[in-house]
Design a protein around this motif. Structure first.
Motif, mmCIF file in Angstrom:
data_model
loop_
_atom_site.group_PDB
_atom_site.id
_atom_site.type_symbol
_atom_site.label_atom_id
_atom_site.label_comp_id
_atom_site.label_asym_id
_atom_site.label_seq_id
_atom_site.Cartn_x
_atom_site.Cartn_y
_atom_site.Cartn_z
ATOM 1 N N TYR A 61 -12.159 16.241 14.317
ATOM 2 C CA TYR A 61 -13.100 15.667 13.361
ATOM 3 C C TYR A 61 -12.794 14.170 13.285
ATOM 4 O O TYR A 61 -11.671 13.750 13.556
ATOM 5 N N PRO A 62 -13.760 13.369 12.880
ATOM 6 C CA PRO A 62 -13.452 11.940 12.705
ATOM 7 C C PRO A 62 -12.435 11.756 11.572
ATOM 8 O O PRO A 62 -12.465 12.489 10.594
ATOM 9 N N TYR A 63 -11.541 10.822 11.736
ATOM 10 C CA TYR A 63 -10.525 10.562 10.710
ATOM 11 C C TYR A 63 -10.141 9.098 10.764
ATOM 12 O O TYR A 63 -10.386 8.409 11.739
ATOM 13 N N ASN A 64 -9.506 8.631 9.708
ATOM 14 C CA ASN A 64 -8.911 7.299 9.661
ATOM 15 C C ASN A 64 -7.422 7.476 9.459
ATOM 16 O O ASN A 64 -6.987 8.388 8.771
ATOM 17 N N GLY A 65 -6.655 6.586 10.032
ATOM 18 C CA GLY A 65 -5.213 6.655 9.887
ATOM 19 C C GLY A 65 -4.544 7.022 11.190
ATOM 20 O O GLY A 65 -5.161 7.038 12.253
ATOM 21 N N GLU A 66 -3.263 7.327 11.083
ATOM 22 C CA GLU A 66 -2.452 7.646 12.256
ATOM 23 C C GLU A 66 -2.347 9.156 12.415
ATOM 24 O O GLU A 66 -2.054 9.872 11.459
ATOM 25 N N LEU A 67 -2.583 9.650 13.619
ATOM 26 C CA LEU A 67 -2.456 11.066 13.929
ATOM 27 C C LEU A 67 -1.103 11.293 14.579
ATOM 28 O O LEU A 67 -0.780 10.682 15.602
ATOM 29 N N ILE A 68 -0.285 12.148 13.976
ATOM 30 C CA ILE A 68 1.048 12.453 14.481
ATOM 31 C C ILE A 68 1.021 13.870 15.031
ATOM 32 O O ILE A 68 0.798 14.822 14.288
ATOM 33 N N MET B 51 0.827 -1.184 0.000
ATOM 34 C CA MET B 51 0.000 0.000 0.000
ATOM 35 C C MET B 51 0.873 1.250 0.000
ATOM 36 O O MET B 51 1.891 1.294 0.657
ATOM 37 N N GLN B 52 0.453 2.245 -0.716
ATOM 38 C CA GLN B 52 1.170 3.519 -0.732
ATOM 39 C C GLN B 52 0.753 4.373 0.454
ATOM 40 O O GLN B 52 -0.282 4.135 1.075
ATOM 41 N N ASN B 53 1.567 5.353 0.761
ATOM 42 C CA ASN B 53 1.327 6.223 1.902
ATOM 43 C C ASN B 53 0.863 7.602 1.455
ATOM 44 O O ASN B 53 1.312 8.099 0.424
ATOM 45 N N ILE B 54 0.022 8.223 2.279
ATOM 46 C CA ILE B 54 -0.364 9.622 2.099
ATOM 47 C C ILE B 54 -0.179 10.313 3.439
ATOM 48 O O ILE B 54 -0.639 9.828 4.467
ATOM 49 N N LEU B 55 0.519 11.456 3.420
ATOM 50 C CA LEU B 55 0.695 12.267 4.616
ATOM 51 C C LEU B 55 -0.014 13.597 4.395
ATOM 52 O O LEU B 55 0.245 14.294 3.416
ATOM 53 N N TYR C 205 -4.983 3.393 0.876
ATOM 54 C CA TYR C 205 -3.696 4.006 1.225
ATOM 55 C C TYR C 205 -3.481 3.963 2.734
ATOM 56 O O TYR C 205 -4.430 3.939 3.505
ATOM 57 N N ASN C 206 -2.210 3.997 3.134
ATOM 58 C CA ASN C 206 -1.857 4.214 4.542
ATOM 59 C C ASN C 206 -1.913 5.719 4.781
ATOM 60 O O ASN C 206 -1.188 6.471 4.139
ATOM 61 N N ILE C 207 -2.747 6.145 5.695
ATOM 62 C CA ILE C 207 -2.964 7.568 5.939
ATOM 63 C C ILE C 207 -2.258 7.984 7.222
ATOM 64 O O ILE C 207 -2.366 7.317 8.247
#
Length: 70
Positions: free
Chosen positions: A45-52, A1-5, A31-33
């Motif tokens: 807000y609701p989100y999917n993925g990792e919060l940094i 899977m590709q990543n999106i930042l 994608y990896n978010i």
């Protein structure tokens, strides 16, 4: 899977933040978010993925940031 930042100041209270929230939920199955934010508020807000949560060397209050600290 590709990543999106995604990089936004925070994940609440604005139009760009809502767009990042919606995009993270729409793209998370393909994608990896990762969402990088500067603000440490817990309300989001609701989100999917990792919060940094990033710690930058200046204040979250822009009126307290002198130009020489940037």
């Amino acid at each position: 899977m590709q990543n999106i930042l995604f990089f936004v100041f925070r994940v609440y209270g604005g139009g760009a933040e809502r767009v990042v929230s919606n995009l993270s939920m729409a793209f998370s199955d393909r994608y990896n978010i990762k969402i990088a934010v500067y603000d440490n508020q817990e309300k989001t807000y609701p989100y999917n993925g990792e919060l940094i949560r990033m710690k930058l060397p200046f204040s979250a209050d822009p009126t307290r940031n002198a130009w020489w600290k940037r």
